[in-house]
Design an enzyme around this catalytic site. Structure first.
Site, PDB file in Angstrom:
ATOM      1  N   ARG A  81       0.847  -1.189   0.000  1.00 52.62           N
ATOM      2  CA  ARG A  81       0.000   0.000   0.000  1.00 52.62           C
ATOM      3  C   ARG A  81       0.886   1.245   0.000  1.00 52.62           C
ATOM      4  O   ARG A  81       1.739   1.410   0.872  1.00 52.62           O
ATOM      5  CB  ARG A  81      -0.889   0.001   1.239  1.00 52.62           C
ATOM      6  CG  ARG A  81      -1.670   1.271   1.388  1.00 52.62           C
ATOM      7  CD  ARG A  81      -2.313   1.392   2.762  1.00 52.62           C
ATOM      8  NE  ARG A  81      -2.426   2.795   3.081  1.00 52.62           N
ATOM      9  CZ  ARG A  81      -2.432   3.308   4.294  1.00 52.62           C
ATOM     10  NH1 ARG A  81      -2.318   2.514   5.340  1.00 52.62           N
ATOM     11  NH2 ARG A  81      -2.518   4.590   4.480  1.00 52.62           N
ATOM     12  N   HIS A 125      -2.838  10.759   1.271  1.00 54.79           N
ATOM     13  CA  HIS A 125      -2.205  10.563   2.576  1.00 54.79           C
ATOM     14  C   HIS A 125      -1.592  11.907   2.987  1.00 54.79           C
ATOM     15  O   HIS A 125      -0.383  12.029   3.186  1.00 54.79           O
ATOM     16  CB  HIS A 125      -1.169   9.439   2.515  1.00 54.79           C
ATOM     17  CG  HIS A 125      -0.848   8.823   3.844  1.00 54.79           C
ATOM     18  ND1 HIS A 125      -0.949   7.472   4.092  1.00 54.79           N
ATOM     19  CD2 HIS A 125      -0.426   9.368   5.007  1.00 54.79           C
ATOM     20  CE1 HIS A 125      -0.590   7.214   5.348  1.00 54.79           C
ATOM     21  NE2 HIS A 125      -0.255   8.357   5.924  1.00 54.79           N
ATOM     22  N   GLU A 170      -6.950   7.956   6.957  1.00 56.12           N
ATOM     23  CA  GLU A 170      -7.199   8.559   8.272  1.00 56.12           C
ATOM     24  C   GLU A 170      -7.761   9.972   8.198  1.00 56.12           C
ATOM     25  O   GLU A 170      -7.145  10.923   8.702  1.00 56.12           O
ATOM     26  CB  GLU A 170      -5.917   8.566   9.096  1.00 56.12           C
ATOM     27  CG  GLU A 170      -5.367   7.185   9.358  1.00 56.12           C
ATOM     28  CD  GLU A 170      -4.209   7.172  10.357  1.00 56.12           C
ATOM     29  OE1 GLU A 170      -3.736   8.254  10.729  1.00 56.12           O
ATOM     30  OE2 GLU A 170      -3.803   6.083  10.747  1.00 56.12           O
ATOM     31  N   ASN A 293      -6.657   1.322  10.375  1.00 60.64           N
ATOM     32  CA  ASN A 293      -5.342   1.571  10.980  1.00 60.64           C
ATOM     33  C   ASN A 293      -5.545   1.577  12.480  1.00 60.64           C
ATOM     34  O   ASN A 293      -6.422   2.283  12.984  1.00 60.64           O
ATOM     35  CB  ASN A 293      -4.776   2.935  10.564  1.00 60.64           C
ATOM     36  CG  ASN A 293      -4.444   2.999   9.080  1.00 60.64           C
ATOM     37  OD1 ASN A 293      -4.522   2.007   8.373  1.00 60.64           O
ATOM     38  ND2 ASN A 293      -4.073   4.185   8.624  1.00 60.64           N
ATOM     39  N   TYR A 295      -3.395   1.460  16.368  1.00 58.92           N
ATOM     40  CA  TYR A 295      -2.140   1.431  17.137  1.00 58.92           C
ATOM     41  C   TYR A 295      -2.396   1.160  18.615  1.00 58.92           C
ATOM     42  O   TYR A 295      -1.922   0.168  19.152  1.00 58.92           O
ATOM     43  CB  TYR A 295      -1.356   2.737  16.944  1.00 58.92           C
ATOM     44  CG  TYR A 295      -0.806   2.841  15.530  1.00 58.92           C
ATOM     45  CD1 TYR A 295       0.429   2.294  15.217  1.00 58.92           C
ATOM     46  CD2 TYR A 295      -1.552   3.438  14.507  1.00 58.92           C
ATOM     47  CE1 TYR A 295       0.924   2.352  13.923  1.00 58.92           C
ATOM     48  CE2 TYR A 295      -1.056   3.490  13.215  1.00 58.92           C
ATOM     49  CZ  TYR A 295       0.175   2.944  12.924  1.00 58.92           C
ATOM     50  OH  TYR A 295       0.659   2.981  11.650  1.00 58.92           O
ATOM     51  N   GLU A 352      -2.760  -0.555   8.614  1.00 58.01           N
ATOM     52  CA  GLU A 352      -1.602  -0.071   9.378  1.00 58.01           C
ATOM     53  C   GLU A 352      -1.681  -0.645  10.767  1.00 58.01           C
ATOM     54  O   GLU A 352      -2.720  -0.556  11.430  1.00 58.01           O
ATOM     55  CB  GLU A 352      -1.586   1.456   9.525  1.00 58.01           C
ATOM     56  CG  GLU A 352      -1.105   2.217   8.341  1.00 58.01           C
ATOM     57  CD  GLU A 352      -0.991   3.721   8.612  1.00 58.01           C
ATOM     58  OE1 GLU A 352      -0.734   4.128   9.772  1.00 58.01           O
ATOM     59  OE2 GLU A 352      -1.163   4.479   7.649  1.00 58.01           O
TER      60      GLU A 352
HETATM   61  C1  FCB Z   1      -0.641   6.849  11.126  1.00 58.46           C
HETATM   62  C2  FCB Z   1      -0.355   7.488   9.774  1.00 58.46           C
HETATM   63  C3  FCB Z   1       0.976   7.084   9.200  1.00 58.46           C
HETATM   64  C4  FCB Z   1       2.051   6.990  10.259  1.00 58.46           C
HETATM   65  C5  FCB Z   1       1.592   6.136  11.410  1.00 58.46           C
HETATM   66  C6  FCB Z   1       2.622   5.943  12.508  1.00 58.46           C
HETATM   67  O1  FCB Z   1      -1.551   7.636  11.837  1.00 58.46           O
HETATM   68  O2  FCB Z   1      -1.332   7.131   8.834  1.00 58.46           O
HETATM   69  O3  FCB Z   1       1.297   8.000   8.196  1.00 58.46           O
HETATM   70  O4  FCB Z   1       2.410   8.253  10.663  1.00 58.46           O
HETATM   71  O5  FCB Z   1       0.445   6.705  11.990  1.00 58.46           O
END
Ligand code: FCB
Length: 464
Positions: A81, A125, A170, A293, A295, A352
């Site tokens: 991607r 992006h 995002e 995405n 985290y 992500e």
């Molecule tokens: C996400 C973004 C990506 C990168 C990661 C760590 O929010 O999409 O560009 O910065 O975090």
């Protein structure tokens, strides 16, 4: 085309991949006719970015893409991607086309196809052409049309080789930070601007979906959302209210109108002045998958310093954290996957997931990033758990292939499976690179949704 038949077109093979973005890796910011983006401008405002870093050179991927595709081949991924830099192909965002910019992505896509790696193309992006920023950018309703025209250009040029398109990466992150909370381009803090930007990005999404679908009739389309649980950081009822507000703006403001045809209740009144009668129909177009995405969860506090009254507090002391301080909570990933599956009913691709760590080259020339391996092992296990309980997850992409320009943190955070020695641009695969290659080898295919419930032997399913 009804949503059911669109879903049926998605492949049942599980896809392993990596993700990157144009501004974070390409460099060549002033080469071959690329126009400036709002991030070029933002990076030049003193104090915005750690060490005043910029994406001018980044990973020099513009020149080293073949070497980088070689690394992808060694990983064994099925998909890559990337994003197209809008100002590289349309230097002013609309009007005059930059053939040299289009030709770069031709070369990239051709090399991916030759390496048997499926290109997943994200249209946006965050690097909006500055010329459009000068006209108000996303706060200008016309931006939705400019974006749709750009989408059609990309579809016409690459649609013979690219079938996977994402409209936005995002949208909640670049609108919230760019127009309210601070820390991202264009660096505005104004609630009306935020609401306008949110609504116009949603309109742009819907318009682009229609244009992509019209040009690439066998396209598989989605948008990529950053979804994280929003939890109050403390017992104060104000923190609870702030966390609910952040949840609506962060997790709901884009997927809800795009997939359910309505704004979250907390936004309805605020967005109303910017809405025209048919807008929600134009935003809510059938798409094929949900790009996630993820985290870590947010711990939210009330904070009067910005128009939404929202701030980010510390995670409770007992929550483990990564070396950059983000909570490590695989259970939150599992819960996010299952609740998104229930709420939107679309196949999910994790586009992500990953972590930054303080990576260094050791005396033997190796980078042993055990914390990243631990994180990825726990998060992929959580994803497999979500599949076990019925979530329709079709792929998992790691952020990121390479260490790169991490927005406000510049080059101070390293997210890559491959270490980049910026002075020499030497690429050094980290231990996590070998871990992921092995994972892919061991788990080439996940059970297709139809096979849910038929448990494969645990050994064939568990990472690491
Ligand atoms: C996400 C973004 C990506 C990168 C990661 C760590 O929010 O999409 O560009 O910065 O975090």
């Amino acid at each position: 085309m009804d949503a059911g038949s669109l879903h049926a077109r998605a492949p049942s093979r599980f896809v392993w991949g990596v993700s990157t973005s144009s501004y974070q890796i390409e460099g060549a910011a002033a080469e071959d006719g690329r126009g400036p983006s709002i991030w070029d401008t933002y990076c030049r405002q003193p104090g915005r970015i750690a060490n005043n870093d910029t994406g001018d050179v980044a990973c020099d991927h513009y020149h080293r893409y073949l070497e980088d595709i070689g690394l992808m081949g060694r990983l064994g991924i099925g998909a890559y991607r990337f994003s197209v830099a809008w100002p590289r192909v349309l230097p002013k965002g609309r009007g005059e086309i930059n053939e040299a910019g289009l030709a770069f992505y031709d070369r990239l896509i051709d090399a991916l196809v030759a390496a048997d790696i499926e290109p997943w193309l994200c249209l946006y992006h965050w690097d909006l052409p500055q010329a459009l920023g000068d006209l108000g950018g996303w706060t200008n309703r016309d931006c939705a049309h400019w974006f749709a025209d750009y989408a059609a250009l990309i579809a016409r040029r690459y649609g013979d080789r690219v079938k996977r398109f994402a409209t936005f990466n995002e949208p909640s992150v670049f609108t919230l930070f760019g127009f309210c909370l601070g820390g991202q381009a264009p660096g505005i803090s104004d609630l009306t601007m935020l609401l306008r930007a949110i609504h116009h990005v949603n309109l742009a999404h819907g318009a682009a979906v229609d244009r992509l679908r019209a040009v690439v009739t066998d396209a598989s389309l989605g948008a990529i959302h950053n979804c994280q649980p929003c939890r109050p950081a403390g017992d104060d009822p104000e923190d609870l209210l702030a966390s609910q507000k952040l949840d609506a703006y962060w997790n709901g403001a884009f997927p809800d109108p795009q997939l359910l045809g309505r704004y979250p209740p907390l936004l309805v009144e605020a967005v109303a002045p910017h809405l025209r009668p048919d807008d929600l129909d134009q935003i809510c177009r059938p798409i094929d998958w949900f790009g996630l995405n993820h985290y870590s969860p947010h711990y939210v506090v009330a904070n009067a310093a910005n128009p939404l009254g929202i701030g980010f507090g510390p995670a409770p002391a007992n929550v483990p954290r990564s070396s950059m301080g983000w909570p490590v909570d695989p259970q939150a990933f599992r819960d996010t996957l299952t609740s998104l599956h229930r709420r939107y009913g679309l196949p999910i691709y994790v586009l992500e997931n990953g972590t930054a760590s303080h990576d260094e080259i050791d005396a033997g020339g190796e980078v042993s990033d055990q914390p990243r391996i631990d994180y990825l092992r726990a998060y992929t296990a959580a994803m497999f758990d979500a599949i076990d309980v019925g979530a329709d997850i079709r792929g998992y992409f790691i952020w990121s292939l390479l260490d790169n320009f991490e927005w406000g943190s510049g080059y101070s955070l390293r997210f890559g499976l491959v270490y980049v020695d910026y002075p020499t641009q030497r690429r050094i695969p980290k231990a996590s690179f070998r871990w992921f290659a092995q994972l892919i080898k061991d788990h080439p295919i996940c059970p297709a949704p139809a096979a849910r419930g038929r448990r494969a032997p645990a050994v064939a399913r568990r990472p690491g």
